[in-house]
Design an enzyme around this catalytic site. Structure first.
Site, mmCIF file in Angstrom:
data_model
loop_
_atom_site.group_PDB
_atom_site.id
_atom_site.type_symbol
_atom_site.label_atom_id
_atom_site.label_comp_id
_atom_site.label_asym_id
_atom_site.label_seq_id
_atom_site.Cartn_x
_atom_site.Cartn_y
_atom_site.Cartn_z
ATOM 1 N N GLY A 12 -4.328 -2.990 3.526
ATOM 2 C CA GLY A 12 -4.451 -2.787 4.975
ATOM 3 C C GLY A 12 -5.720 -2.046 5.344
ATOM 4 O O GLY A 12 -5.806 -1.420 6.400
ATOM 5 N N THR A 14 -8.518 -2.982 6.416
ATOM 6 C CA THR A 14 -9.317 -3.431 7.563
ATOM 7 C C THR A 14 -8.686 -2.999 8.889
ATOM 8 O O THR A 14 -9.231 -3.250 9.951
ATOM 9 C CB THR A 14 -9.508 -4.964 7.559
ATOM 10 O OG1 THR A 14 -8.227 -5.583 7.537
ATOM 11 C CG2 THR A 14 -10.319 -5.412 6.354
ATOM 12 N N GLY A 15 -7.526 -2.328 8.808
ATOM 13 C CA GLY A 15 -6.917 -1.751 10.015
ATOM 14 C C GLY A 15 -7.564 -0.403 10.324
ATOM 15 O O GLY A 15 -8.330 0.121 9.499
ATOM 16 N N LEU A 17 -6.262 2.767 10.665
ATOM 17 C CA LEU A 17 -5.863 3.840 9.750
ATOM 18 C C LEU A 17 -6.227 3.488 8.309
ATOM 19 O O LEU A 17 -6.724 4.324 7.557
ATOM 20 C CB LEU A 17 -4.366 4.119 9.872
ATOM 21 C CG LEU A 17 -3.810 5.188 8.930
ATOM 22 C CD1 LEU A 17 -4.490 6.542 9.146
ATOM 23 C CD2 LEU A 17 -2.298 5.332 9.095
ATOM 24 N N GLY A 18 -5.996 2.236 7.929
ATOM 25 C CA GLY A 18 -6.277 1.799 6.562
ATOM 26 C C GLY A 18 -7.729 2.005 6.165
ATOM 27 O O GLY A 18 -8.031 2.403 5.034
ATOM 28 N N ARG A 37 -7.399 -10.006 2.476
ATOM 29 C CA ARG A 37 -7.095 -11.443 2.549
ATOM 30 C C ARG A 37 -8.344 -12.222 2.979
ATOM 31 O O ARG A 37 -9.225 -11.685 3.662
ATOM 32 C CB ARG A 37 -5.910 -11.722 3.481
ATOM 33 C CG ARG A 37 -6.070 -11.264 4.910
ATOM 34 C CD ARG A 37 -4.893 -11.719 5.777
ATOM 35 N NE ARG A 37 -3.650 -11.026 5.499
ATOM 36 C CZ ARG A 37 -2.511 -11.658 5.194
ATOM 37 N NH1 ARG A 37 -2.462 -12.978 5.126
ATOM 38 N NH2 ARG A 37 -1.424 -10.966 4.977
ATOM 39 N N LYS A 134 11.743 0.114 8.343
ATOM 40 C CA LYS A 134 11.109 1.155 7.514
ATOM 41 C C LYS A 134 12.165 1.892 6.681
ATOM 42 O O LYS A 134 11.923 2.225 5.521
ATOM 43 C CB LYS A 134 10.330 2.133 8.392
ATOM 44 C CG LYS A 134 9.026 1.538 8.915
ATOM 45 C CD LYS A 134 8.284 2.515 9.795
ATOM 46 C CE LYS A 134 6.955 1.928 10.254
ATOM 47 N NZ LYS A 134 6.220 2.832 11.138
ATOM 48 N N ARG A 138 12.516 2.193 2.582
ATOM 49 C CA ARG A 138 12.777 3.459 1.866
ATOM 50 C C ARG A 138 13.933 3.311 0.879
ATOM 51 O O ARG A 138 13.847 3.754 -0.263
ATOM 52 C CB ARG A 138 13.136 4.570 2.870
ATOM 53 C CG ARG A 138 11.961 5.163 3.602
ATOM 54 C CD ARG A 138 12.442 6.347 4.436
ATOM 55 N NE ARG A 138 11.322 7.064 5.029
ATOM 56 C CZ ARG A 138 11.427 8.279 5.573
ATOM 57 N NH1 ARG A 138 12.600 8.902 5.592
ATOM 58 N NH2 ARG A 138 10.366 8.869 6.096
#
Length: 309
Positions: A12, A14-15, A17-18, A37, A134, A138
């Site tokens: 992730g 390219t996001g 936060l990532g 990707r 989520k 977990r």
């Protein structure tokens, strides 16, 4: 002799936060791999991020969470996996979890959470499954005995704060402001870069193994009334306040179709139900990020609001 830093895979990158997670992973000296990707190379913004990270030293791997072969190959190269895909794709981590389990080489998995604690939100049924997904991830991690750290950073500053929590506004109000509930319930905002720095600190920290890290930095925990007061002090002007009680807010959520009502649901969860601050971190078995890493500097809400004046 300094201990060797863990090798890290970031999914992730390219996001928003990532990208910061990958940047801080490199900055803090971790050999850093990014799984990207093919389609990302056709997006000018994503391509810019990929090039920036590659130039900084990230090792580029092609693949995605739907492609088992690329996930297996990527996981084999590293010690730690961090996933920061969007909430609505949370269940896409199931294949990744299976691969991590089968590989047996991962010292820590940080799944894509980076928001509220999904096990503690009190708005069940209103979050369009993202919290239950989520929680499901977990339970799967725990059932498979995969070592983990969960990161609950609360709300990112770029969400709702630029408008002083005024849905539909892109900039802060200058005359009138809407306050939801009684305006006294506290929420938490943390900047993306700061979330990333705290997250990278947990990688080789044994204290965080199989724990949840919460971010409630002093100076970043305020009620709506307090946020409005801080903003008023920045612009040197009092705003006219319009209070919207809980029942009216709930009506507005019902009347507004999804996803347009998403920000209203956030507001109800955070500033009416108090989902981010109603529990004590230590007595719930969690860790307080700012106590664990006092050396990290971070942007306070007051500092952030100065940039909007």
């Amino acid at each position: 002799m300094e201990k060797k830093k863990s090798k890290v895979l970031i999914i992730g990158s390219t996001g928003t936060l990532g990208f910061h997670l990958a940047h801080f992973s490199i900055k803090f000296g971790h050999p850093t791999y990014i799984l990207v990707r093919d389609s990302a190379f056709n997006d000018p913004l994503k391509l810019q991020k990929i090039e920036s990270l590659s130039n900084a030293g990230a090792i580029l791997l092609k693949g995605c969470l739907e492609d088992e072969k690329s996930v297996v190959e990527a996981v084999k190269l590293v010690d730690v996996v961090i996933c920061s895909i969007p909430s609505k794709q949370a269940l896409d981590q199931k294949l990744l979890i299976r691969v991590i389990k089968e590989s047996g080489c991962i010292k820590k998995f940080i799944p894509s959470e980076f928001g509220a604690d999904p096990d503690k939100v009190q708005i069940s049924g209103m979050g369009y499954n993202c919290y239950s997904w989520k929680s499901e991830i977990r339970r799967l991690i725990e059932a498979e005995g995969i070592p983990y750290t969960y990161i609950c950073c609360n709300l990112l500053m770029r969400i709702l704060l630029p408008s002083i929590v005024q849905p539909g506004l892109a900039t802060p109000p200058r005359d009138k402001v809407t306050v939801f509930g009684d305006g006294n319930v506290k929420g938490v905002f943390v900047k993306d870069e700061d979330v990333a720095a705290f997250t990278i600190c947990v990688i080789d920290d044994p204290r965080t193994l199989n724990k949840t890290l919460y971010l409630r930095p002093p100076g970043n925990v305020y009620s709506l009334n307090e946020l409005v007061e801080i903003w008023e002090s920045k612009i040197g002007k009092k705003l006219e306040r319009n209070y919207v009680p809980e029942d009216q807010l709930l009506d507005r959520i019902k009347e507004t179709p999804y996803p347009d009502n998403a920000s209203l649901i956030f507001i109800y969860s955070i500033f009416v139900k108090g989902d981010r601050t109603y529990f004590d971190i230590e007595s719930s078995g969690g860790l307080d990020g700012t106590q664990l890493y006092p050396h990290l500097n971070y942007t306070t809400i007051s500092k952030y609001l100065e940039t909007l004046v």
